[in-house]
Design an enzyme around this catalytic site. Structure first.
Site, PDB file in Angstrom:
ATOM      1  N   CYS A  42      -2.985   5.178   2.458  1.00  0.00           N
ATOM      2  CA  CYS A  42      -3.400   3.777   2.285  1.00  0.00           C
ATOM      3  C   CYS A  42      -4.715   3.647   1.501  1.00  0.00           C
ATOM      4  O   CYS A  42      -4.728   3.898   0.308  1.00  0.00           O
ATOM      5  CB  CYS A  42      -3.474   3.107   3.653  1.00  0.00           C
ATOM      6  SG  CYS A  42      -3.334   1.332   3.563  1.00  0.00           S
ATOM      7  N   ARG A  59      -1.608 -10.147   3.813  1.00  0.00           N
ATOM      8  CA  ARG A  59      -1.517  -8.709   4.097  1.00  0.00           C
ATOM      9  C   ARG A  59      -0.063  -8.285   4.314  1.00  0.00           C
ATOM     10  O   ARG A  59       0.762  -9.085   4.725  1.00  0.00           O
ATOM     11  CB  ARG A  59      -2.343  -8.364   5.338  1.00  0.00           C
ATOM     12  CG  ARG A  59      -3.826  -8.656   5.176  1.00  0.00           C
ATOM     13  CD  ARG A  59      -4.646  -8.046   6.287  1.00  0.00           C
ATOM     14  NE  ARG A  59      -4.646  -6.583   6.203  1.00  0.00           N
ATOM     15  CZ  ARG A  59      -5.392  -5.865   5.355  1.00  0.00           C
ATOM     16  NH1 ARG A  59      -6.184  -6.510   4.506  1.00  0.00           N
ATOM     17  NH2 ARG A  59      -5.353  -4.552   5.335  1.00  0.00           N
ATOM     18  N   HIS A  84       0.753   4.548   7.978  1.00  0.00           N
ATOM     19  CA  HIS A  84      -0.127   4.882   9.116  1.00  0.00           C
ATOM     20  C   HIS A  84       0.735   5.244  10.326  1.00  0.00           C
ATOM     21  O   HIS A  84       1.968   5.152  10.267  1.00  0.00           O
ATOM     22  CB  HIS A  84      -0.965   3.650   9.508  1.00  0.00           C
ATOM     23  CG  HIS A  84      -2.000   3.267   8.519  1.00  0.00           C
ATOM     24  ND1 HIS A  84      -3.121   4.021   8.272  1.00  0.00           N
ATOM     25  CD2 HIS A  84      -2.067   2.181   7.711  1.00  0.00           C
ATOM     26  CE1 HIS A  84      -3.864   3.405   7.360  1.00  0.00           C
ATOM     27  NE2 HIS A  84      -3.253   2.299   7.000  1.00  0.00           N
TER      28      HIS A  84
HETATM   29  N1  GLN Z   1      -8.423  -1.842   2.347  1.00  0.00           N
HETATM   30  C1  GLN Z   1      -7.141  -1.499   1.738  1.00  0.00           C
HETATM   31  C2  GLN Z   1      -6.171  -2.705   1.747  1.00  0.00           C
HETATM   32  O1  GLN Z   1      -6.346  -3.626   2.508  1.00  0.00           O
HETATM   33  C3  GLN Z   1      -6.500  -0.343   2.488  1.00  0.00           C
HETATM   34  C4  GLN Z   1      -6.134  -0.706   3.924  1.00  0.00           C
HETATM   35  C5  GLN Z   1      -5.762   0.504   4.762  1.00  0.00           C
HETATM   36  O2  GLN Z   1      -6.228   1.619   4.527  1.00  0.00           O
HETATM   37  N2  GLN Z   1      -4.945   0.271   5.836  1.00  0.00           N
HETATM   38  O3  GLN Z   1      -5.198  -2.690   0.985  1.00  0.00           O
END
Ligand code: GLN
Length: 249
Positions: free
Chosen positions: A96, A130, A196
């Site tokens: 990520c 998101r 994740h």
């Molecule tokens: N900050 C990055 C995003 O929001 C990665 C997020 C993460 O590592 N879960 O895309």
């Protein structure tokens, strides 16, 4: 070089979202179960990085501000070393935010343009909405295709150039950008994913693909012995069922 496998965990104190550290513990355990010694060394802000000392590098995920915290150290002290390690076929797993950092730049949802390492010809565009949830994708190793199950939570949409392959094809969820059905990236011996969970413990075939990659750098034609993955596959199948159930509601 000693016969102990050495893993470099980059910025473990800053990039470790959703227990991404579990990925290096999984690799270490799967090596120890095969009587292969493995040590994990943490390298964070202000630490010197000696890439020649390691078989594998791991970098986990983090919020936008966590990516910004380490950016100066990454670009000033580690960028060229990481780029050379990638070009020298060192094995990486990046999750990520750590995945995004290996690319050329990240335009955050609030309009900041962050220069990143540029080890992979990819870029990321943040957005307000998101991409969150359990997701699935198919991956390939020498024995064919297999399904990977994980959890994603990112605002960034990552786009791959023609020189970078995807790690897999999305079968449920968003993956790289929710548009082109790709998930993650593979370039030389670099494996990247938005997964994740942590990703590897319940996806043993992907863990062994990564282990085989760096073991083959040490021992040509190296063949990994099989492990009893019945517990790991129980966890995986349970998650696959859960995702299937939720997608029917
Ligand atoms: N900050 C990055 C995003 O929001 C990665 C997020 C993460 O590592 N879960 O895309």
């Amino acid at each position: 070089m000693s016969d102990t496998i050495r893993i470099c965990h980059l910025y473990p104190d800053i990039l470790n979202l959703y227990g991404d550290y579990g990925n290096v513990l999984c690799i270490q355990k799967r090596l120890l179960w095969r009587n292969i010694n493995c040590i994990i060394e943490n390298v964070t802000v202000k630490d010197k990085l000696y890439p020649e000392n390691y078989d594998m590098f791991f970098i986990g995920g983090g919020q936008d501000f966590e990516q910004e915290i380490l950016l100066e150290d990454l670009l000033v002290n580690k960028k060229e070393l990481i780029k050379k390690a990638v070009d020298d076929n060192k094995t990486f797993l990046a999750i990520c935010g750590g995945y995004q950092l290996l690319g050329k730049y990240y335009k955050t949802w609030d309009g900041q343009n962050l220069e990143f390492v540029g080890a992979l010809d990819i870029h990321t565009i943040g957005q307000k909405k998101r991409m969150i949830g359990d997701y699935k994708f198919t991956c390939q190793d020498d024995d064919g295709y297999f399904e990977v199950i994980a959890f994603e939570n990112h605002s960034g949409k990552t786009y791959l150039s023609k020189s970078v392959n995807s790690l897999g094809q999305i079968t449920k969820g968003n993956g790289n950008n929710g548009e082109d059905n790709t998930e993650g990236a593979r370039y030389k011996n670099v494996f990247c994913s938005y997964g994740h969970g942590p990703l590897l413990p319940k996806n043993p075939r992907l863990a062994d693909l990564i282990i085989s990659t760096f073991m083959k750098q040490r021992i040509k034609d190296f063949k990994l012995s099989k492990l009893d993955d019945s517990i790991e596959n129980l966890a995986r199948n349970n998650m696959i069922e859960r995702v299937r159930f939720h997608s029917q509601r």
